[in-house]
Motif scaffolding. Sequence first.
Motif, PDB file in Angstrom:
ATOM      1  N   UNK A  27       0.858  -1.515   0.016  1.00  0.00           N
ATOM      2  CA  UNK A  27       0.107   0.048  -0.015  1.00  0.00           C
ATOM      3  C   UNK A  27       0.818   1.416  -0.048  1.00  0.00           C
ATOM      4  N   UNK A  28       2.000   1.146   0.695  1.00  0.00           N
ATOM      5  CA  UNK A  28       2.939   2.099   1.042  1.00  0.00           C
ATOM      6  C   UNK A  28       3.444   2.427  -0.497  1.00  0.00           C
ATOM      7  N   UNK A  29       4.003   1.406  -1.067  1.00  0.00           N
ATOM      8  CA  UNK A  29       4.639   1.405  -2.438  1.00  0.00           C
ATOM      9  C   UNK A  29       3.756   2.275  -3.528  1.00  0.00           C
ATOM     10  N   UNK A  30       2.327   1.664  -3.497  1.00  0.00           N
ATOM     11  CA  UNK A  30       1.533   2.465  -4.496  1.00  0.00           C
ATOM     12  C   UNK A  30       1.216   3.857  -4.126  1.00  0.00           C
ATOM     13  N   UNK A  31       1.089   4.359  -3.161  1.00  0.00           N
ATOM     14  CA  UNK A  31       1.112   5.540  -2.448  1.00  0.00           C
ATOM     15  C   UNK A  31       2.236   6.641  -3.040  1.00  0.00           C
ATOM     16  N   UNK A  32       3.427   5.989  -2.666  1.00  0.00           N
ATOM     17  CA  UNK A  32       4.679   6.608  -3.326  1.00  0.00           C
ATOM     18  C   UNK A  32       4.759   6.645  -5.022  1.00  0.00           C
ATOM     19  N   UNK A  33       4.040   5.460  -5.555  1.00  0.00           N
ATOM     20  CA  UNK A  33       4.242   5.640  -7.110  1.00  0.00           C
ATOM     21  C   UNK A  33       3.176   6.652  -7.480  1.00  0.00           C
ATOM     22  N   UNK A  34       1.956   6.862  -6.781  1.00  0.00           N
ATOM     23  CA  UNK A  34       1.110   7.708  -7.040  1.00  0.00           C
ATOM     24  C   UNK A  34       1.554   9.284  -6.845  1.00  0.00           C
ATOM     25  N   UNK A  35       2.549   9.340  -5.804  1.00  0.00           N
ATOM     26  CA  UNK A  35       2.901  10.499  -5.368  1.00  0.00           C
ATOM     27  C   UNK A  35       4.000  11.206  -6.553  1.00  0.00           C
ATOM     28  N   UNK A  36       4.989  10.214  -6.930  1.00  0.00           N
ATOM     29  CA  UNK A  36       5.864  10.534  -7.916  1.00  0.00           C
ATOM     30  C   UNK A  36       5.280  10.494  -9.488  1.00  0.00           C
ATOM     31  N   UNK A  37       4.057   9.896  -9.567  1.00  0.00           N
ATOM     32  CA  UNK A  37       3.425  10.368 -10.846  1.00  0.00           C
ATOM     33  C   UNK A  37       2.964  11.602 -11.070  1.00  0.00           C
ATOM     34  N   UNK A  53      15.024   2.784  -2.098  1.00  0.00           N
ATOM     35  CA  UNK A  53      15.114   1.745  -0.967  1.00  0.00           C
ATOM     36  C   UNK A  53      14.747   2.369   0.321  1.00  0.00           C
ATOM     37  N   UNK A  54      15.142   3.650   0.570  1.00  0.00           N
ATOM     38  CA  UNK A  54      14.940   4.360   1.821  1.00  0.00           C
ATOM     39  C   UNK A  54      13.343   4.465   2.073  1.00  0.00           C
ATOM     40  N   UNK A  55      12.515   4.494   1.052  1.00  0.00           N
ATOM     41  CA  UNK A  55      11.110   4.713   1.021  1.00  0.00           C
ATOM     42  C   UNK A  55      10.523   3.305   1.322  1.00  0.00           C
ATOM     43  N   UNK A  56      10.801   2.318   0.470  1.00  0.00           N
ATOM     44  CA  UNK A  56       9.974   1.166   0.513  1.00  0.00           C
ATOM     45  C   UNK A  56      10.964  -0.092   0.788  1.00  0.00           C
ATOM     46  N   UNK A  57      11.992  -0.019   1.180  1.00  0.00           N
ATOM     47  CA  UNK A  57      12.783  -1.140   1.294  1.00  0.00           C
ATOM     48  C   UNK A  57      13.700  -1.892   0.210  1.00  0.00           C
ATOM     49  N   UNK A  58      14.466  -2.784   0.626  1.00  0.00           N
ATOM     50  CA  UNK A  58      15.521  -3.335  -0.260  1.00  0.00           C
ATOM     51  C   UNK A  58      15.064  -4.484  -1.078  1.00  0.00           C
ATOM     52  N   UNK A  59      13.740  -4.819  -1.184  1.00  0.00           N
ATOM     53  CA  UNK A  59      13.305  -5.840  -2.110  1.00  0.00           C
ATOM     54  C   UNK A  59      13.058  -5.288  -3.210  1.00  0.00           C
ATOM     55  N   UNK A  60      13.944  -5.825  -4.526  1.00  0.00           N
ATOM     56  CA  UNK A  60      13.883  -5.193  -5.800  1.00  0.00           C
ATOM     57  C   UNK A  60      12.386  -5.168  -6.471  1.00  0.00           C
ATOM     58  N   UNK A  61      11.715  -5.841  -6.076  1.00  0.00           N
ATOM     59  CA  UNK A  61      10.216  -5.942  -6.645  1.00  0.00           C
ATOM     60  C   UNK A  61       9.518  -4.682  -6.194  1.00  0.00           C
ATOM     61  N   UNK A  62       9.930  -4.227  -4.997  1.00  0.00           N
ATOM     62  CA  UNK A  62       9.370  -3.088  -4.347  1.00  0.00           C
ATOM     63  C   UNK A  62       9.911  -1.852  -4.963  1.00  0.00           C
ATOM     64  N   UNK A  63      11.314  -1.756  -4.782  1.00  0.00           N
ATOM     65  CA  UNK A  63      11.973  -0.392  -5.051  1.00  0.00           C
ATOM     66  C   UNK A  63      12.284  -0.200  -6.482  1.00  0.00           C
ATOM     67  N   UNK A  64      12.298  -1.059  -7.333  1.00  0.00           N
ATOM     68  CA  UNK A  64      12.552  -1.050  -8.572  1.00  0.00           C
ATOM     69  C   UNK A  64      11.512  -0.003  -9.263  1.00  0.00           C
ATOM     70  N   UNK A  65      10.368  -0.278  -9.330  1.00  0.00           N
ATOM     71  CA  UNK A  65       9.309   0.445  -9.862  1.00  0.00           C
ATOM     72  C   UNK A  65       9.430   1.945  -9.277  1.00  0.00           C
ATOM     73  N   UNK A  66       9.585   1.918  -7.987  1.00  0.00           N
ATOM     74  CA  UNK A  66      10.068   3.455  -7.487  1.00  0.00           C
ATOM     75  C   UNK A  66      11.028   4.177  -7.760  1.00  0.00           C
TER      76      UNK A  66
END
Length: 336
Positions: free
Chosen positions: A8-18, A276-289
């Motif tokens: 959920x946090x990742x999706x929010x950040x992706x929306x904010x970056x968009x 990584x600082x925003x969503x952690x070090x897992x690549x499936x999470x931070x690469x889209x960000x």
Amino acid sequence: MIHPKVIKKQRFILGALTALILTTSILAMGMGYASLSYDRLIPVLLGQGTFKEEFVLFSIRLPRIVITLLAGMALSVSGAILQGITRNDLADPGIVGINSGAGVAVAVFYLFFPIDAGSFVYMLPVIAFIGSLITACIIYLFSYDKTTGLQPIRLMLIGFGTSIALSGAMIMLVTSSDPRKVDFIAKWLAGNIWGADWPFILAVLPWLVILIPLTLVKAQPLNLLQISDPVAVGAGVSLNKERIALLLTAVALAAAAVSVTGGISFIGLMAPHMAKALVGARHQLFIPVALLMGGWLLLLADTIGRNLADPEGIAAGTMTALIGAPYFIYLLLKKS
């Protein structure tokens, strides 16, 4: 299993970056040497503008915005891959020599080979990839040990040394070449977004469409490689096979980007770290960000740079270096 709150946090950040990308793009459309008022943007986009307004927006501003976003995305994903396979947070395609290899190849091609106007645009990413690939192969061979395999720390050091050597080679090429062609190389070295036209977008886009999804598919092997070689082997990862495939992907993405933007550094360093600082070090999470973060950072740097000094402004590569160099020093001190 990734916790739903993190997703959920990742999706929010992706929306904010968009939203940030859209806002910066709108600002970039109206700012520049030839002004275009913001209240005229929607009519011009709908085809109701004057010839001058439509020319400024569709032939100058929009292609530059799109190519800058694509280049920033490619560099950020390339940096994320390099940091994963080398297990070094300071890895960046500009720092380890990949960008320099592409630059030397593009310079040699431009200065000494006959150029066909029709194929030049589409040849540039290929030429840059060949230069980057040769450079990466040299770095890989010198970093590889028969008994222990690829040495990530040695790879970084050899890459850094190779980058310096190639920068020297580029200076020699420039000083011994036709003065009429030197201006292009000088702009490339400064990181000037010179390939700001629709054909360049069509030339670069297929590389990203193929390679970025491939990187996301390889997210789990990247997670394991970043932990340690024994863990990766225990999970069934073929170390050399995966590292070579991922290294080729990183090289191709960086080459496609710098073939149209010139020597841009530090985007591949900063964007993955921020993600990584925003969503952690897992690549499936931070690469889209990191993907969106890199695109936005380069677009922001270019928008600020080209409006600081008229008429040509300050090169995007110079702006990213002004931000990225202190950030690199901070990371270096943090690791020491």
